[in-house]
Motif scaffolding. Structure first.
Motif, PDB file in Angstrom:
ATOM      1  N   VAL A 121     -12.929 -16.624 -27.663  1.00 33.91           N
ATOM      2  CA  VAL A 121     -13.445 -17.565 -28.667  1.00 33.91           C
ATOM      3  C   VAL A 121     -12.431 -17.647 -29.802  1.00 33.91           C
ATOM      4  CG1 VAL A 121     -15.321 -18.053 -30.277  1.00 33.91           C
ATOM      5  CG2 VAL A 121     -15.820 -16.908 -28.107  1.00 33.91           C
ATOM      6  N   CYS A 122     -11.822 -18.804 -29.964  1.00 40.63           N
ATOM      7  CA  CYS A 122     -10.841 -18.978 -31.041  1.00 40.63           C
ATOM      8  C   CYS A 122     -11.522 -18.743 -32.381  1.00 40.63           C
ATOM      9  CB  CYS A 122     -10.255 -20.388 -30.983  1.00 40.63           C
ATOM     10  SG  CYS A 122      -9.046 -20.722 -32.285  1.00 40.63           S
ATOM     11  N   THR A 123     -10.854 -17.989 -33.256  1.00 40.69           N
ATOM     12  CA  THR A 123     -11.486 -17.629 -34.526  1.00 40.69           C
ATOM     13  C   THR A 123     -11.362 -18.739 -35.567  1.00 40.69           C
ATOM     14  OG1 THR A 123      -9.481 -16.485 -35.255  1.00 40.69           O
ATOM     15  CG2 THR A 123     -11.166 -15.163 -34.135  1.00 40.69           C
ATOM     16  N   HIS A 124     -10.785 -19.884 -35.180  1.00 39.75           N
ATOM     17  CA  HIS A 124     -10.780 -21.026 -36.090  1.00 39.75           C
ATOM     18  C   HIS A 124     -12.140 -21.706 -36.039  1.00 39.75           C
ATOM     19  CE1 HIS A 124      -9.344 -25.312 -37.134  1.00 39.75           C
ATOM     20  NE2 HIS A 124      -9.571 -24.654 -38.246  1.00 39.75           N
ATOM     21  N   LEU A 125     -12.393 -22.460 -34.987  1.00 40.56           N
ATOM     22  CA  LEU A 125     -13.681 -23.164 -34.896  1.00 40.56           C
ATOM     23  C   LEU A 125     -14.377 -22.940 -33.563  1.00 40.56           C
ATOM     24  CD1 LEU A 125     -12.772 -26.528 -36.709  1.00 40.56           C
ATOM     25  CD2 LEU A 125     -14.119 -24.620 -37.600  1.00 40.56           C
ATOM     26  N   GLY A 126     -13.929 -21.937 -32.821  1.00 39.99           N
ATOM     27  CA  GLY A 126     -14.727 -21.510 -31.677  1.00 39.99           C
ATOM     28  C   GLY A 126     -14.402 -22.101 -30.323  1.00 39.99           C
ATOM     29  N   CYS A 127     -13.283 -22.807 -30.184  1.00 47.15           N
ATOM     30  CA  CYS A 127     -12.911 -23.290 -28.848  1.00 47.15           C
ATOM     31  C   CYS A 127     -12.520 -22.099 -27.964  1.00 47.15           C
ATOM     32  CB  CYS A 127     -11.722 -24.239 -28.929  1.00 47.15           C
ATOM     33  SG  CYS A 127     -12.112 -25.834 -29.662  1.00 47.15           S
ATOM     34  N   VAL A 128     -12.439 -22.339 -26.667  1.00 46.34           N
ATOM     35  CA  VAL A 128     -12.016 -21.290 -25.735  1.00 46.34           C
ATOM     36  C   VAL A 128     -10.501 -21.406 -25.537  1.00 46.34           C
ATOM     37  CG1 VAL A 128     -12.277 -20.342 -23.425  1.00 46.34           C
ATOM     38  CG2 VAL A 128     -14.245 -21.385 -24.574  1.00 46.34           C
ATOM     39  N   PHE A 145      -3.444 -19.603 -26.139  1.00 45.92           N
ATOM     40  CA  PHE A 145      -3.214 -20.814 -26.928  1.00 45.92           C
ATOM     41  C   PHE A 145      -4.498 -21.609 -27.023  1.00 45.92           C
ATOM     42  CE2 PHE A 145      -2.084 -25.430 -26.788  1.00 45.92           C
ATOM     43  CZ  PHE A 145      -1.685 -25.517 -28.116  1.00 45.92           C
ATOM     44  N   CYS A 146      -4.890 -21.940 -28.238  1.00 42.98           N
ATOM     45  CA  CYS A 146      -6.079 -22.777 -28.412  1.00 42.98           C
ATOM     46  C   CYS A 146      -5.627 -24.214 -28.609  1.00 42.98           C
ATOM     47  CB  CYS A 146      -6.894 -22.310 -29.614  1.00 42.98           C
ATOM     48  SG  CYS A 146      -8.372 -23.336 -29.813  1.00 42.98           S
ATOM     49  N   PRO A 147      -5.964 -25.066 -27.655  1.00 43.21           N
ATOM     50  CA  PRO A 147      -5.473 -26.445 -27.718  1.00 43.21           C
ATOM     51  C   PRO A 147      -6.234 -27.315 -28.722  1.00 43.21           C
ATOM     52  CG  PRO A 147      -6.856 -26.159 -25.777  1.00 43.21           C
ATOM     53  CD  PRO A 147      -6.747 -24.805 -26.446  1.00 43.21           C
ATOM     54  N   CYS A 148      -7.335 -26.834 -29.249  1.00 40.08           N
ATOM     55  CA  CYS A 148      -8.129 -27.690 -30.151  1.00 40.08           C
ATOM     56  C   CYS A 148      -7.339 -28.065 -31.403  1.00 40.08           C
ATOM     57  CB  CYS A 148      -9.436 -26.998 -30.517  1.00 40.08           C
ATOM     58  SG  CYS A 148     -10.585 -26.948 -29.133  1.00 40.08           S
ATOM     59  N   HIS A 149      -6.741 -27.045 -32.063  1.00 40.78           N
ATOM     60  CA  HIS A 149      -5.966 -27.346 -33.271  1.00 40.78           C
ATOM     61  C   HIS A 149      -4.663 -26.557 -33.288  1.00 40.78           C
ATOM     62  CE1 HIS A 149     -10.340 -27.601 -34.127  1.00 40.78           C
ATOM     63  NE2 HIS A 149      -9.997 -28.795 -34.525  1.00 40.78           N
ATOM     64  N   GLY A 150      -4.270 -25.995 -32.153  1.00 37.10           N
ATOM     65  CA  GLY A 150      -2.966 -25.361 -32.053  1.00 37.10           C
ATOM     66  C   GLY A 150      -2.850 -23.960 -32.628  1.00 37.10           C
ATOM     67  N   SER A 151      -3.755 -23.075 -32.286  1.00 33.99           N
ATOM     68  CA  SER A 151      -3.592 -21.671 -32.680  1.00 33.99           C
ATOM     69  C   SER A 151      -2.920 -20.899 -31.545  1.00 33.99           C
ATOM     70  CB  SER A 151      -4.947 -21.033 -33.012  1.00 33.99           C
ATOM     71  OG  SER A 151      -5.411 -21.469 -34.261  1.00 33.99           O
ATOM     72  N   HIS A 152      -1.921 -20.105 -31.919  1.00 33.02           N
ATOM     73  CA  HIS A 152      -1.174 -19.319 -30.935  1.00 33.02           C
ATOM     74  C   HIS A 152      -1.469 -17.838 -31.165  1.00 33.02           C
ATOM     75  CE1 HIS A 152       1.623 -22.707 -29.824  1.00 33.02           C
ATOM     76  NE2 HIS A 152       1.164 -23.148 -30.984  1.00 33.02           N
ATOM     77  N   GLY A 162      -0.798 -21.109 -36.470  1.00 33.16           N
ATOM     78  CA  GLY A 162      -1.893 -22.067 -36.367  1.00 33.16           C
ATOM     79  C   GLY A 162      -3.023 -21.691 -37.316  1.00 33.16           C
ATOM     80  N   PRO A 163      -4.112 -22.456 -37.297  1.00 35.14           N
ATOM     81  CA  PRO A 163      -5.151 -22.308 -38.328  1.00 35.14           C
ATOM     82  C   PRO A 163      -6.109 -21.133 -38.157  1.00 35.14           C
ATOM     83  CG  PRO A 163      -5.758 -24.051 -36.791  1.00 35.14           C
ATOM     84  CD  PRO A 163      -4.375 -23.590 -36.387  1.00 35.14           C
ATOM     85  N   ALA A 164      -6.150 -20.487 -37.017  1.00 36.43           N
ATOM     86  CA  ALA A 164      -7.132 -19.402 -36.833  1.00 36.43           C
ATOM     87  C   ALA A 164      -6.862 -18.276 -37.839  1.00 36.43           C
ATOM     88  CB  ALA A 164      -7.087 -18.869 -35.408  1.00 36.43           C
TER      89      ALA A 164
END
Ligand code: FES
Length: 184
Positions: A121-128, A145-152, A162-164
């Motif tokens: 669970v991405c710690t930005h907004l919860g995408c996988v 890599f979270c493709p929702c907003h680009g967290s690496h 990225g934003p996470a």
């Protein structure tokens, strides 16, 4: 049709499941929404049951570099056996440069050499995030890599770009034996 009284007269749980099915069928003529809601709401675990649940994962077949994608308390779970190369590389990372400073040893836990357990669970907004499956994009730090907003995230699940705001969460877990991990 079975009744609520039938349900209350039994304690073994079998009748309860029968009743849920029978009740759902008996409501079928009323309308789709009114059929589905009672069925789903009665079968879903309550919040306190879910919060107390554990998940056992058998890691005996995991080769270095392989992951298991599972579910823990309704959330995606990634369990990976890290490769010796990943472990060596992650141990060399300067913790002072990390947004959420954690050593690999802290994330693995005491006595655990190579099994990384974390929520997918991405710690930005919860995408996988991607990266646990074969051929998936692992991002710029060869981890997740979270493709929702680009967290690496790196191979230890630590946020690197990225934003996470924080690393992928590590749930509580303990080895039951050398092959089985109990999460929760
Ligand atoms: S939810 Fe992952 S980067 Fe926004």
């Amino acid at each position: 049709m079975a009744t609520t009284a039938d349900n209350m007269n039994t304690e073994d749980g079998v009748r309860r499941r029968d009743w849920i099915h029978i009740a759902a069928v008996s409501f079928a003529g009323v309308g789709g929404a009114s059929v589905l809601y009672p069925l789903v709401s009665q079968m879903a675990p309550t919040a306190d049951v879910l919060a107390a649940s554990t998940t056992d994962v058998d890691v005996s077949a995991l080769e270095p570099g392989q992951s298991i994608k599972g579910v823990f308390r309704d959330q995606p779970l990634f369990v990976k056996r890290m490769t010796p190369e990943e472990i060596a590389e992650m141990q060399e990372v300067d913790l002072g440069g990390l947004r959420d400073a954690e050593s690999l040893e802290q994330r693995l836990g005491e006595g655990n050499a190579d099994i990384l357990v974390q929520l997918g669970v991405c710690t930005h907004l919860g995408c996988v995030p991607l990266g646990a499956g074969e051929g998936e994009d692992k991002g710029e730090f060869d981890g997740y890599f979270c493709p929702c907003h680009g967290s690496h995230y790196d191979a230890a699940g630590r946020i690197r770009k990225g934003p996470a705001p924080t690393n992928l969460a590590v749930p509580e877990f303990a080895f039951q034996n050398e092959n089985v991990i109990r999460i929760g």
